[in-house]
Design a protein around this motif. Structure first.
Motif, short mmCIF file in Angstrom:
data_model
loop_
_atom_site.label_atom_id
_atom_site.label_comp_id
_atom_site.label_asym_id
_atom_site.label_seq_id
_atom_site.Cartn_x
_atom_site.Cartn_y
_atom_site.Cartn_z
N ARG A 1 -5.33 -13.77 -5.81
CA ARG A 1 -4.71 -13.42 -7.10
C ARG A 1 -3.19 -13.37 -6.99
O ARG A 1 -2.47 -13.75 -7.91
CB ARG A 1 -5.26 -12.09 -7.59
N ASN B 1 -7.91 -7.36 4.87
CA ASN B 1 -7.60 -6.03 4.37
C ASN B 1 -8.24 -4.91 5.17
O ASN B 1 -7.74 -3.77 5.11
CB ASN B 1 -8.01 -5.91 2.90
N ARG C 1 0.82 -1.21 0.00
CA ARG C 1 0.00 0.00 0.00
C ARG C 1 0.85 1.26 0.00
O ARG C 1 0.55 2.23 -0.71
CB ARG C 1 -0.91 -0.01 1.23
N LYS D 1 -1.99 0.85 -10.92
CA LYS D 1 -3.25 0.48 -10.27
C LYS D 1 -3.54 -1.00 -10.45
O LYS D 1 -3.99 -1.68 -9.53
CB LYS D 1 -4.38 1.33 -10.85
N GLN D 2 -3.31 -1.53 -11.66
CA GLN D 2 -3.53 -2.96 -11.91
C GLN D 2 -2.60 -3.82 -11.07
O GLN D 2 -3.02 -4.86 -10.53
CB GLN D 2 -3.35 -3.26 -13.39
N TYR E 1 2.29 1.76 -3.44
CA TYR E 1 1.25 2.17 -4.38
C TYR E 1 0.91 3.65 -4.20
O TYR E 1 0.74 4.39 -5.18
CB TYR E 1 0.02 1.30 -4.19
N SER F 1 -2.78 -6.84 -3.85
CA SER F 1 -3.58 -6.65 -2.63
C SER F 1 -4.60 -7.75 -2.44
O SER F 1 -5.13 -7.90 -1.34
CB SER F 1 -4.29 -5.29 -2.67
N ASP F 2 -4.88 -8.52 -3.49
CA ASP F 2 -5.78 -9.66 -3.39
C ASP F 2 -4.95 -10.90 -3.08
O ASP F 2 -4.07 -11.28 -3.86
CB ASP F 2 -6.56 -9.83 -4.70
N TYR G 1 -1.31 -3.02 -8.17
CA TYR G 1 -1.75 -2.96 -6.77
C TYR G 1 -2.99 -3.83 -6.55
O TYR G 1 -3.09 -4.53 -5.54
CB TYR G 1 -2.05 -1.51 -6.40
N GLU G 2 -3.93 -3.80 -7.48
CA GLU G 2 -5.14 -4.62 -7.33
C GLU G 2 -4.78 -6.11 -7.33
O GLU G 2 -5.43 -6.90 -6.63
CB GLU G 2 -6.12 -4.31 -8.46
N GLU H 1 -8.15 -12.55 -14.13
CA GLU H 1 -9.03 -13.12 -13.12
C GLU H 1 -10.10 -13.98 -13.81
O GLU H 1 -11.30 -13.77 -13.62
CB GLU H 1 -9.66 -12.01 -12.30
#
Length: 804
Positions: free
Chosen positions: A88, A152, A49, A77-78, A52, A84-85, A80-81, A100
């Motif tokens: 994934r 999270n 985080r 952004k991609q 990012y 953060s999952d 980080y997404e 995904e």
């Protein structure tokens, strides 16, 4: 049919098709997310985080004029997404998957944050007339959260906000009985600022195992990223509240009386606002304790018991009324409270609003990065720039006269200007960066003032005040003439500072210097040695406090348990020592007897350790598997008549070091006779799906059966857990593990025969293993088996073994 595109129309059609497919291909595949964010592969979620946020601020299209800023921002952004999952990220680390797709992931339950179910399942099944309010579990479903939300949000926010999480399942009668108690608990704690949530233990089984949930319903407290399990029933609300209170940090709220009030309200070296809670009771309310935990980084709380005799002077000093809860907030001027609120029971929202408006000192110290963020926030737009006027002090604390003069300026400062001070010895990297950027000598910065504008998180623009801020200590202001000169110098410095600030607040004005700074050191963090000593002293004080409170019985029981454990350990050590002495004595007698006999002949009367390999067949099936004692395991080797001699000799040699282990039984299974039993065991672990087993491919397999726990671990040279799988095996693993099945189903691919899967497959067949190499990796696998790191395949029951 052949498409002819030799004309100009065909070429343009190809170009348009390629342009249309480019965004799709780009969207499906991104680069390495770790390299994009500039972090290592073992980075934690807070580190992800942080990286990012810094990159997003740097590459935001509104802030960065680079033509590639927009695409770079989308890429960040991609990445980080993805990271953060948790699921994934694991899929990317294992298989390199960045998109995904549904067929590549295990089906996940969608709770939609809260209110997962629109209707009560009991109401749909039985009807509304069978449902009572005490057994209504609708609130469980409304507060259900996923494992991702738990990690999270709840876990991360537990640093400041405690959370109560209940693990439940749908068809759990104990959960139904606890519905009313859970409803009362939510009504009691949710208004106090506690996060209340539930987790479906069946849908989030991995989270339940990681937390340590064994039965449902299970109540847990999440506090400061630690999970505490409440091991009693939910029927007693006072016990639950006492459990929550006992888990808060020790001495979070200091007890204040006439003797220590002056030292508490006058010591601001901890850089915290002081808050006094006055109550007409002996213990502080839980609502104030939760508020103190939420603001413990900014505010130091003290509790005053107005019923105590040694607190009457404190009560009269701040003019507090009896039978009224009162909170007094104090800043550097302790005689004049910054804010006061008094009512019969102060609401949590009122507490938060009052503290939010007064959580910083009038002249705070830059003692951590969080204080810097609050005092000097980042603002990149010049018209809305925020300036931070910082005094560099080398003494601790700074001289009183200089601090008082700056405090007076801070009270009258506009919204876009804040005052603070920093210790040069406590933040050397920060002060050194300012000195290097302006070419100044760090030794000449005592009582210098620097005006800072933080354009980015690490990039600052600043300018120094030419005049040194004057000081007036006892050695400088003893005489009236010295005091007059000090006042004159102070007025001149104030005028110079006012001119500098007026000039720098203008939109068109540019500051003289610019540099990059690192994060500030958290001055409140103690070293590992001091932290260990502090924890030891804290536990000692907790034990003494428990002896004087209602926890005396639990403390005594805990002490008795510790004493019993210590006694048992001491007795065990003594017994082991005596046995070792006896064995050494017997060994010496044997050696002396051999020397006296003058021969080294083997004594046939001495018992010899042996290792027996039992054949697993129908006659011995109950003794070796079904009726085996709890804690025991059976290690079974699968052989055929052709490989029996060679594999059994090698297997005997590998398991020979474990012959003295009384919990292990070693056996072998002839696959020509019992391949049906082996196939049935695999089918039960896969949920009953169809499976064809080639008896020849099963040779060399080792099964570690745990009959009591109803699971087994499997070894084979082609098992994905034992060696890197072949590409063809990976594709067959995904096909076998799709459609919601167990993702470990592909572990049996070494024994699966599919004649259609090989047709049309361009990949070469996996390498053929020789019979003498089948057990090469068994030793390492056994080490991991006893460590508990091998995968376990659970079954509902052990199938019958027919006689042939």
């Amino acid at each position: 049919m052949q498409w002819k595109h030799k004309g100009w129309k065909g070429r343009w059609l190809w170009v348009m098709l390629a342009v249309a497919l480019c965004p799709v291909l780009i969207a499906q595949k991104i680069g390495d997310p770790y390299k994009i964010l500039g972090i290592h592969r073992k980075a934690s979620l807070p580190e992800i985080r942080k990286a990012y946020k810094q990159l997003a601020k740097e590459w935001h299209p509104d802030k960065n004029e680079n033509p590639n800023a927009e695409s770079r921002f989308v890429e960040i952004k991609q990445a980080y997404e993805l990271l953060s999952d948790t699921e994934r990220r694991q899929a990317y680390d294992l298989y390199g998957i960045t998109n995904e797709d549904e067929h590549l992931y295990k089906q996940r339950h969608d709770y939609s944050q809260y209110a997962r179910f629109s209707n009560d399942p009991f109401e749909e099944f039985f009807g509304t007339h069978f449902r009572t309010q005490d057994q209504d579990i609708t609130l469980f479903h409304k507060l259900s959260v996923t494992a991702r939300h738990f990690e999270n949000n709840i876990m991360e926010k537990s640093i400041h906000t405690p959370a109560i999480v209940l693990f439940y399942t749908d068809w759990c009668f104990e959960c139904v009985r606890s519905a009313a108690a859970w409803r009362r608990l939510v009504a009691a704690l949710q208004p106090l600022g506690v996060t209340m949530a539930t987790v479906h233990a069946a849908h989030e089984a991995a989270l339940a195992r990681r937390v340590g949930v064994h039965t449902v319903p299970c109540l847990t407290l999440v506090l400061d990223k630690h999970v505490y399990i409440y091991k009693e029933g939910l029927t007693s609300l006072p016990k639950i509240l006492e459990f929550v209170r006992w888990k808060f940090p020790y001495k979070l709220v200091r007890s204040i009386n006439n003797d220590n009030v002056e030292s508490f309200v006058s010591d601001f070296e901890d850089n915290k606002v002081k808050a006094l809670i006055f109550e007409d009771r002996q213990t502080i309310r839980l609502r104030y304790l939760i508020t103190a935990f939420h603001y413990r980084d900014r505010v130091a709380f003290g509790f005053v018991d107005m019923t105590a005799r040694d607190a009457q002077n404190v009560t009269s000093r701040y003019k507090v009324q009896r039978q009224m809860d009162t909170m007094v907030l104090l800043k550097e001027d302790s005689e004049e409270p910054a804010a006061t609120v008094s009512t019969t029971e102060i609401p949590t929202q009122t507490l938060h609003q009052l503290i939010e408006a007064n959580q910083m000192l009038t002249l705070p110290r830059l003692s951590s990065q969080s204080v810097l963020e609050a005092v000097c926030p980042v603002e990149w737009r010049a018209p809305r720039r925020r300036l931070c006027c910082v005094l560099v002090a080398r003494a601790a604390p700074p001289p009183g006269a200089a601090a008082r003069a700056l405090r007076r300026l801070a009270r009258a400062a506009p919204d876009r200007l804040h005052y603070a001070y920093v210790y040069a010895h406590a933040q050397p990297a920060f002060v050194q960066a300012l000195a290097n950027g302006s070419g100044s000598d760090i030794s000449e910065m005592e009582h210098r003032i620097v005006v800072i504008w933080r354009r980015e998180a690490t990039r600052v623009q600043y300018e120094w005040l030419n005049e040194t801020w004057p000081t007036c200590g006892r050695a400088h202001c003893d005489q009236p003439g010295d005091l007059l000169r000090y006042q004159q110098q102070l007025n001149e410095t104030k005028l110079a500072l006012d001119r500098l600030l007026r000039r720098l607040l203008k939109t068109s004005e540019v500051m003289a210097y610019e540099t990059y700074v690192q994060e500030l050191v958290d001055e409140s963090v103690r070293g590992p040695v001091w932290a260990a000593l502090g924890r030891a002293a804290e536990w000692a004080e907790r034990a003494l406090a428990a002896l004087r409170t209602q926890h005396a019985l639990s403390a005594l029981s805990a002490a008795s348990v510790l004493a019993t454990v210590a006694l048992v350990l001491a007795a065990g050590y003594l017994m082991a020592y005596l046995i070792r002495v006896e064995e050494e004595s017997v060994q010496r007698q044997k050696e002396e007897r051999k020397k006296q006999n003058g021969s080294a002949k083997k004594n046939n009367n001495e018992p010899q350790s042996e290792l027996r390999l039992h054949e697993l067949r129908a006659e011995k099936y109950n003794g070796l598997v079904r009726l085996l004692k709890p804690g025991c395991r059976t290690i079974v080797l699968l052989v055929d008549m052709q490989s029996r001699v060679q594999l059994l000799s090698k297997f005997h040699k590998i398991v020979w070091p474990y012959r003295k282990n009384k919990t292990l039984v070693f056996a072998y299974l002839v696959v020509e006779r019992n391949v049906g039993w082996f196939q049935r065991v695999l089918q039960l672990s896969l949920g009953g799906g169809e499976l064809r087993v080639n008896a020849r491919n099963a040779v060399g397999t080792v099964l570690a059966l745990n009959p009591h726990r109803k699971y087994f671990c499997i070894y084979h040279a082609k098992h994905p857990e034992c060696a890197k799988p072949h590409k063809r095996m990976s594709r067959m693993t995904r096909s076998l593990g799709g459609a919601g099945a167990d993702p470990e189903a592909g572990a049996f691919i070494g024994f699966h025969t599919d004649p259609d899967s090989s047709s049309g497959d361009d990949a070469p067949d996996p390498p053929v293993l020789l019979q003498e190499n089948l057990l090469d990796g068994l030793e390492n696998w056994l080490d991991r088996l006893f460590e508990g790191s091998t995968h376990r395949y659970y079954i509902n029951y052990w199938p019958d073994m027919t006689t042939k």
